[in-house]
Design a protein around this motif. Sequence first.
Motif, PDB file in Angstrom:
ATOM      1  N   ASN A 277       0.825  -1.225   0.000  1.00 31.30           N
ATOM      2  CA  ASN A 277       0.000   0.000   0.000  1.00 31.30           C
ATOM      3  C   ASN A 277       0.850   1.262   0.000  1.00 31.30           C
ATOM      4  O   ASN A 277       0.433   2.303  -0.523  1.00 31.30           O
ATOM      5  N   TYR A 278       2.049   1.178   0.563  1.00 34.79           N
ATOM      6  CA  TYR A 278       2.925   2.352   0.605  1.00 34.79           C
ATOM      7  C   TYR A 278       3.766   2.519  -0.662  1.00 34.79           C
ATOM      8  O   TYR A 278       4.408   3.553  -0.849  1.00 34.79           O
ATOM      9  N   ALA A 279       3.788   1.499  -1.514  1.00 40.60           N
ATOM     10  CA  ALA A 279       4.688   1.512  -2.671  1.00 40.60           C
ATOM     11  C   ALA A 279       4.010   1.910  -3.977  1.00 40.60           C
ATOM     12  O   ALA A 279       4.684   2.025  -5.006  1.00 40.60           O
ATOM     13  N   GLN A 280       2.722   2.140  -3.935  1.00 46.48           N
ATOM     14  CA  GLN A 280       2.000   2.433  -5.174  1.00 46.48           C
ATOM     15  C   GLN A 280       2.537   3.704  -5.856  1.00 46.48           C
ATOM     16  O   GLN A 280       2.683   4.743  -5.214  1.00 46.48           O
ATOM     17  N   GLY A 281       2.831   3.574  -7.165  1.00 48.68           N
ATOM     18  CA  GLY A 281       3.273   4.729  -7.932  1.00 48.68           C
ATOM     19  C   GLY A 281       4.753   5.006  -7.911  1.00 48.68           C
ATOM     20  O   GLY A 281       5.230   5.930  -8.581  1.00 48.68           O
ATOM     21  N   ILE A 282       5.521   4.225  -7.147  1.00 51.26           N
ATOM     22  CA  ILE A 282       6.968   4.428  -7.128  1.00 51.26           C
ATOM     23  C   ILE A 282       7.543   4.185  -8.531  1.00 51.26           C
ATOM     24  O   ILE A 282       7.116   3.289  -9.252  1.00 51.26           O
ATOM     25  N   ILE A 283       8.519   5.004  -8.902  1.00 51.12           N
ATOM     26  CA  ILE A 283       9.186   4.896 -10.204  1.00 51.12           C
ATOM     27  C   ILE A 283      10.581   4.298 -10.021  1.00 51.12           C
ATOM     28  O   ILE A 283      11.293   4.633  -9.067  1.00 51.12           O
ATOM     29  N   SER A 284      10.965   3.404 -10.923  1.00 58.94           N
ATOM     30  CA  SER A 284      12.326   2.874 -10.915  1.00 58.94           C
ATOM     31  C   SER A 284      12.740   2.616 -12.366  1.00 58.94           C
ATOM     32  O   SER A 284      12.023   2.971 -13.298  1.00 58.94           O
ATOM     33  N   ALA A 285      13.896   2.008 -12.549  1.00 60.96           N
ATOM     34  CA  ALA A 285      14.359   1.655 -13.893  1.00 60.96           C
ATOM     35  C   ALA A 285      14.943   0.258 -13.836  1.00 60.96           C
ATOM     36  O   ALA A 285      15.575  -0.126 -12.842  1.00 60.96           O
ATOM     37  N   GLY A 286      14.724  -0.521 -14.876  1.00 60.95           N
ATOM     38  CA  GLY A 286      15.220  -1.886 -14.871  1.00 60.95           C
ATOM     39  C   GLY A 286      15.733  -2.330 -16.224  1.00 60.95           C
ATOM     40  O   GLY A 286      15.619  -1.612 -17.222  1.00 60.95           O
ATOM     41  N   TYR A 287      16.308  -3.524 -16.245  1.00 62.84           N
ATOM     42  CA  TYR A 287      16.790  -4.095 -17.500  1.00 62.84           C
ATOM     43  C   TYR A 287      16.536  -5.591 -17.554  1.00 62.84           C
ATOM     44  O   TYR A 287      16.859  -6.254 -18.531  1.00 62.84           O
TER      45      TYR A 287
END
Length: 406
Positions: A277-287
């Motif tokens: 519930n606290y992590a909704q909308g977090i942005i990151s980058a991956g490969y």
Amino acid sequence: MNTRSLLVFAVAAGVTIGSHQAFAQKQYGPGASDTEIKIGNILPYSGPASAYAIVGKIAAGYVKMINEKGGINGRKINWISYDDAYSPPKTVEQARKLVESDEVLFLYQTLGVPPNLAIMKYMNQKKVPQLMLATGGTKFGEDPKSFPWTMPFNASYQSEGRVYAKWILKEHPNAKIAVLVVNDEYGKDIYKGVKDGLGDKTSMIVAEATYDFNDPTIDSQIVKLKASGADLVLNLSQPKFAAMAIRKMGELDWKPVHILNNVSSSVGAVIKPAGFNYAQGIISAGYYKDPTDPAWKDDSGVKECEQFLQKYAPDADRNSNLVTYSYAALQTLQYILEQAGDNLTRENIMKVSENLNGFAPSTLLPGITLKTSPTDHFPIEQMQLMTFEGNNWVTFGPIIEGKLSN
């Protein structure tokens, strides 16, 4: 054909065969033989970075799978992995043991910036490949002339930092940025990329807070950053502390735009403990592909990885994208050894590693391939942005080139 002709033919054939045998003669360095290939590894199975221990679990399972299938070119892999608890002095001790006592052919997937920095000069002096490090430390690939025996696997941290900076400038040009960053070489590395990417807009950063690995909590840092009035947070933390930060921000009901670094994007190790519930909308980058993302449900690479897990690492956390990361890294190890053939010298292992011309592990994101050369020791220089929705990451936008020259 008369007797004389047969004799001449036989002699000629013998010379040809003998020359071919000489040409194809097996060559071995320390740790390699007709039956075995010794490979060393150092990971934090204990201590503050022990969330990464899963990398070792996947590696051990993959090696077992290879060996059960007959090994590489008929040779079994002897995978020797030691714990350094993410302590550089311990890393030095373990590296010396692997090189001088165990006499491994090379080191593979040793984890972390501080630990690898502690042994880089030693490995290069000994001319032992320090290969596909489980870190994107820029120092490990930026100067192959001075450190020709070292090569990272992960995308460069500075490149990742620039990716976030470019996105901020485009999507949130008036943001007030607060930065939480670990006080070590990793933190300095990725934060430099952010600042380089922001260029003359570094004044957007209104607050900074650091922490050390031995800190029991980072609550006070989060309270400080919230009080700054920032509306965008760059969370450049290691998994344990990233989870703490996400949870504390949620408890404070602080909801800025939240960017989380790739090394802490694991659903199992970070997001789940922090609270979905606290992590909704977090942005990151991956490969690499997130095994929890429904988009990869029918993907052949993820299916293949899951079949591997069922047999060789059944208790591995399926919510951790370190699973698909590690699987890609071990596919790369298999590829390098297969390409090396019967020339298992340290020099040839390095030569093969410097000529990865588009190899694509099945659990990397589509379009991302490994490319290296003697002057380019960054195999992965592409990333894709993603946002956390529901219980998993969802990629968006195009594949982004993150070369240091960009």
